[in-house]
Write a protein that holds these residues in place. Structure first.
Motif, mmCIF file in Angstrom:
data_model
loop_
_atom_site.group_PDB
_atom_site.id
_atom_site.type_symbol
_atom_site.label_atom_id
_atom_site.label_comp_id
_atom_site.label_asym_id
_atom_site.label_seq_id
_atom_site.Cartn_x
_atom_site.Cartn_y
_atom_site.Cartn_z
ATOM 1 N N PRO A 126 0.810 -1.225 0.000
ATOM 2 C CA PRO A 126 0.000 0.000 0.000
ATOM 3 C C PRO A 126 0.842 1.274 0.000
ATOM 4 C CG PRO A 126 -0.902 -1.578 1.567
ATOM 5 C CD PRO A 126 0.418 -2.128 1.093
ATOM 6 N N VAL A 127 2.020 1.237 0.606
ATOM 7 C CA VAL A 127 2.909 2.401 0.590
ATOM 8 C C VAL A 127 3.387 2.654 -0.840
ATOM 9 C CG1 VAL A 127 5.072 3.370 1.457
ATOM 10 C CG2 VAL A 127 3.624 1.992 2.975
ATOM 11 N N LEU A 128 3.769 1.580 -1.534
ATOM 12 C CA LEU A 128 4.194 1.732 -2.930
ATOM 13 C C LEU A 128 3.044 2.230 -3.796
ATOM 14 C CD1 LEU A 128 6.410 -1.440 -3.357
ATOM 15 C CD2 LEU A 128 7.162 0.934 -3.215
ATOM 16 N N ASP A 129 1.823 1.754 -3.523
ATOM 17 C CA ASP A 129 0.655 2.238 -4.268
ATOM 18 C C ASP A 129 0.440 3.734 -4.025
ATOM 19 O OD1 ASP A 129 0.216 -0.311 -5.269
ATOM 20 O OD2 ASP A 129 -1.312 -0.806 -3.774
ATOM 21 N N ALA A 130 0.630 4.168 -2.786
ATOM 22 C CA ALA A 130 0.470 5.597 -2.462
ATOM 23 C C ALA A 130 1.532 6.430 -3.170
ATOM 24 C CB ALA A 130 0.529 5.806 -0.947
ATOM 25 N N ARG B 11 2.770 10.105 -7.696
ATOM 26 C CA ARG B 11 3.466 10.395 -8.957
ATOM 27 C C ARG B 11 2.476 10.741 -10.067
ATOM 28 N NH1 ARG B 11 7.425 5.743 -8.150
ATOM 29 N NH2 ARG B 11 9.331 6.827 -7.619
ATOM 30 N N ARG B 12 1.369 10.050 -10.104
ATOM 31 C CA ARG B 12 0.377 10.270 -11.172
ATOM 32 C C ARG B 12 -0.349 11.593 -11.000
ATOM 33 N NH1 ARG B 12 -2.534 4.358 -11.725
ATOM 34 N NH2 ARG B 12 -0.717 3.269 -12.544
ATOM 35 N N GLN B 13 -0.567 12.021 -9.771
ATOM 36 C CA GLN B 13 -1.376 13.200 -9.523
ATOM 37 C C GLN B 13 -0.622 14.501 -9.706
ATOM 38 O OE1 GLN B 13 -3.182 12.752 -5.699
ATOM 39 N NE2 GLN B 13 -4.564 11.130 -6.381
ATOM 40 N N GLU B 14 0.627 14.516 -9.281
ATOM 41 C CA GLU B 14 1.355 15.781 -9.330
ATOM 42 C C GLU B 14 2.850 15.521 -9.277
ATOM 43 O OE1 GLU B 14 1.347 16.969 -4.691
ATOM 44 O OE2 GLU B 14 -0.589 16.990 -5.679
ATOM 45 N N ALA B 15 3.596 16.546 -9.598
ATOM 46 C CA ALA B 15 5.046 16.443 -9.499
ATOM 47 C C ALA B 15 5.420 16.361 -8.017
ATOM 48 C CB ALA B 15 5.707 17.655 -10.140
ATOM 49 N N MET B 16 6.280 15.424 -7.695
ATOM 50 C CA MET B 16 6.658 15.237 -6.290
ATOM 51 C C MET B 16 7.788 16.201 -5.926
ATOM 52 S SD MET B 16 6.191 11.078 -5.884
ATOM 53 C CE MET B 16 7.854 10.770 -5.638
#
Length: 174
Positions: free
Chosen positions: A57-61, A66-71
């Motif tokens: 779940p941490v990797l999924d988060a 990454r998909r939502q915004e620039a980290m």
């Protein structure tokens, strides 16, 4: 002298018995050590798999971020270190767009029908799959594109509504 001969034979027999017993006990002990080593390795592998499975779940988060915004650089660095360290203990992500669908490694969430397709292909990876060596931790959740499922029949759209009304017993379904 006659007396020493039977005594010598008896001593030889006892020595051979004890040697055989010692060899058997040594073989049993060697087998025991090998079994304990295998059991320890199995327990270690199970423990590693359980820890890795709990971190999915941490990797999924991280992937969702990454998909939502620039980290930010700090979060990006933490994500990279996490992925590197998990990879160092054997965690492998899998699931690529365009690869053939394998029901042992993929979970089809959606099936897009393409009548001209020869086989099932993963066309979208919804969540990656993970494995340790040959052991599956989680299948990749995918959208599959391929021919219609065998035994499927096409329903004429114009008659589908009438057929449903008739099944309900609607008198207007005439």
């Amino acid at each position: 002298m006659d007396r020493s001969r039977p005594q010598s034979t008896e001593l030889r027999r006892l020595l051979d018995e004890r040697t055989t017993d010692l060899q058997r006990v040594k073989a049993e002990y060697d087998n025991y050590r090998k079994q304990v080593r295998r059991d320890r390795m199995a327990v270690r592998e199970i423990a590693v798999e359980n820890v890795l499975r709990s971190l999915l779940p941490v990797l999924d988060a991280v992937e969702a971020a990454r998909r939502q915004e620039a980290m930010t650089p700090g979060v990006k660095a933490v994500a990279e270190v996490l992925e590197t360290q998990l990879g160092s203990v054997g965690l492998q992500a899998f699931g690529e767009e365009g690869e053939p669908f394998d029901p042992e490694w993929h979970e089809a969430v959606t099936h897009v029908v393409a009548p001209d397709a020869d086989g099932l292909t993963c066309t979208e990876i919804l969540t990656p799959g993970y494995r340790v060596g040959d052991r599956l931790l989680r299948p990749a959740r995918v959208t599959v594109t391929g021919p219609p499922p065998s035994g499927a029949t096409r329903v004429d759209e114009g008659n589908a509504g009438e057929r449903a009304a008739a099944e309900r017993g609607d008198p207007a379904a005439g």
